[in-house]
Write a protein that holds these residues in place. Structure first.
Motif, mmCIF file in Angstrom:
data_model
loop_
_atom_site.group_PDB
_atom_site.id
_atom_site.type_symbol
_atom_site.label_atom_id
_atom_site.label_comp_id
_atom_site.label_asym_id
_atom_site.label_seq_id
_atom_site.Cartn_x
_atom_site.Cartn_y
_atom_site.Cartn_z
ATOM 1 N N ALA A 18 0.829 -1.204 0.000
ATOM 2 C CA ALA A 18 0.000 0.000 0.000
ATOM 3 C C ALA A 18 0.862 1.251 0.000
ATOM 4 N N MET A 19 1.979 1.218 0.710
ATOM 5 C CA MET A 19 2.861 2.382 0.716
ATOM 6 C C MET A 19 3.541 2.561 -0.634
ATOM 7 N N ARG A 20 3.749 1.481 -1.378
ATOM 8 C CA ARG A 20 4.253 1.617 -2.746
ATOM 9 C C ARG A 20 3.213 2.325 -3.617
ATOM 10 N N ALA A 21 1.940 2.014 -3.370
ATOM 11 C CA ALA A 21 0.872 2.695 -4.107
ATOM 12 C C ALA A 21 0.852 4.183 -3.759
ATOM 13 N N VAL A 22 1.056 4.509 -2.493
ATOM 14 C CA VAL A 22 1.123 5.911 -2.075
ATOM 15 C C VAL A 22 2.310 6.587 -2.760
ATOM 16 N N ASP A 23 3.442 5.900 -2.817
ATOM 17 C CA ASP A 23 4.626 6.446 -3.464
ATOM 18 C C ASP A 23 4.346 6.728 -4.938
ATOM 19 N N HIS A 24 3.752 5.791 -5.614
ATOM 20 C CA HIS A 24 3.430 5.968 -7.026
ATOM 21 C C HIS A 24 2.459 7.140 -7.213
ATOM 22 N N ALA A 25 1.431 7.197 -6.387
ATOM 23 C CA ALA A 25 0.445 8.277 -6.480
ATOM 24 C C ALA A 25 1.090 9.632 -6.192
ATOM 25 N N ALA A 26 1.999 9.676 -5.224
ATOM 26 C CA ALA A 26 2.665 10.932 -4.881
ATOM 27 C C ALA A 26 3.505 11.434 -6.051
ATOM 28 N N ARG A 27 4.202 10.529 -6.704
ATOM 29 C CA ARG A 27 5.013 10.932 -7.863
ATOM 30 C C ARG A 27 4.128 11.410 -9.010
ATOM 31 N N LEU A 28 3.060 10.683 -9.259
ATOM 32 C CA LEU A 28 2.145 11.064 -10.331
ATOM 33 C C LEU A 28 1.501 12.424 -10.040
ATOM 34 N N ALA A 29 1.041 12.606 -8.806
ATOM 35 C CA ALA A 29 0.426 13.880 -8.426
ATOM 36 C C ALA A 29 1.413 15.028 -8.578
ATOM 37 N N ALA A 30 2.660 14.803 -8.169
ATOM 38 C CA ALA A 30 3.676 15.849 -8.303
ATOM 39 C C ALA A 30 3.928 16.177 -9.774
ATOM 40 N N ASN A 31 3.947 15.154 -10.607
ATOM 41 C CA ASN A 31 4.218 15.370 -12.041
ATOM 42 C C ASN A 31 3.126 16.169 -12.734
ATOM 43 N N ILE A 32 1.888 16.006 -12.292
ATOM 44 C CA ILE A 32 0.795 16.720 -12.958
ATOM 45 C C ILE A 32 0.300 17.918 -12.148
ATOM 46 N N GLY A 33 0.935 18.171 -10.994
ATOM 47 C CA GLY A 33 0.562 19.322 -10.180
ATOM 48 C C GLY A 33 -0.763 19.158 -9.450
ATOM 49 N N ALA A 34 -1.098 17.918 -9.093
ATOM 50 C CA ALA A 34 -2.365 17.658 -8.410
ATOM 51 C C ALA A 34 -2.157 17.528 -6.898
ATOM 52 N N GLU A 35 -3.201 17.828 -6.159
ATOM 53 C CA GLU A 35 -3.215 17.613 -4.715
ATOM 54 C C GLU A 35 -3.407 16.112 -4.480
ATOM 55 N N LEU A 36 -2.655 15.552 -3.527
ATOM 56 C CA LEU A 36 -2.801 14.137 -3.190
ATOM 57 C C LEU A 36 -3.487 14.006 -1.842
ATOM 58 N N ILE A 37 -4.550 13.234 -1.813
ATOM 59 C CA ILE A 37 -5.270 12.950 -0.572
ATOM 60 C C ILE A 37 -5.006 11.488 -0.234
ATOM 61 N N VAL A 38 -4.436 11.256 0.939
ATOM 62 C CA VAL A 38 -4.147 9.894 1.396
ATOM 63 C C VAL A 38 -5.166 9.542 2.471
ATOM 64 N N THR A 39 -5.786 8.386 2.307
ATOM 65 C CA THR A 39 -6.808 7.946 3.253
ATOM 66 C C THR A 39 -6.548 6.509 3.670
ATOM 67 N N HIS A 40 -7.281 6.051 4.652
ATOM 68 C CA HIS A 40 -7.135 4.669 5.102
ATOM 69 C C HIS A 40 -8.480 4.139 5.569
#
Length: 73
Positions: free
Chosen positions: A16-38
Motif C-alpha cells: 500500500a505504501m508503494r501505491a502511495v509512493d506511485h500516487a505521490a510521484r504522479l500527483a507531483a508530475n501533474i501538479g495535483a493535490e494528493l489525498i491519502v486515506t485509510h
C-alpha cells in the motif's frame, strides 16, 4: 484532461505504501493535490464500541502521519 486531486488509500502495508509512493510521484508530475486515506476492516469478534473507535483512530492517525512524514517537503 487535468486532474486537480488524486486519492490513494493505504493500510500501512509495504504494498500500500508503494501505491502511495506511485500516487505521490504522479500527483507531483501533474501538479495535483494528493489525498491519502485509510480504512480498517471490521473485526469479526465484537469489542466495546468506544475501544474499537479509539484503536481505529490511533492506527489510522499513525498510518497517515507516517505517509505525510515520508513525503513532506
Amino acid at each position: 484532461m487535468t486532474f486537480r486531486r488524486m486519492v490513494v488509500g493505504t493500510d500501512g502495508s509495504d504494498s500500500a505504501m508503494r501505491a502511495v509512493d506511485h500516487a505521490a510521484r504522479l500527483a507531483a508530475n501533474i501538479g495535483a493535490e494528493l489525498i491519502v486515506t485509510h480504512a480498517l476492516p471490521r473485526r469479526r469478534k465484537p469489542t466495546a464500541a468506544r475501544d474499537r473507535v479509539t484503536a481505529s483512530y490511533d492506527i489510522g492517525t499513525s498510518i497517515l502521519r507516517d505517509a505525510a512524514a515520508w513525503y513532506r517537503d
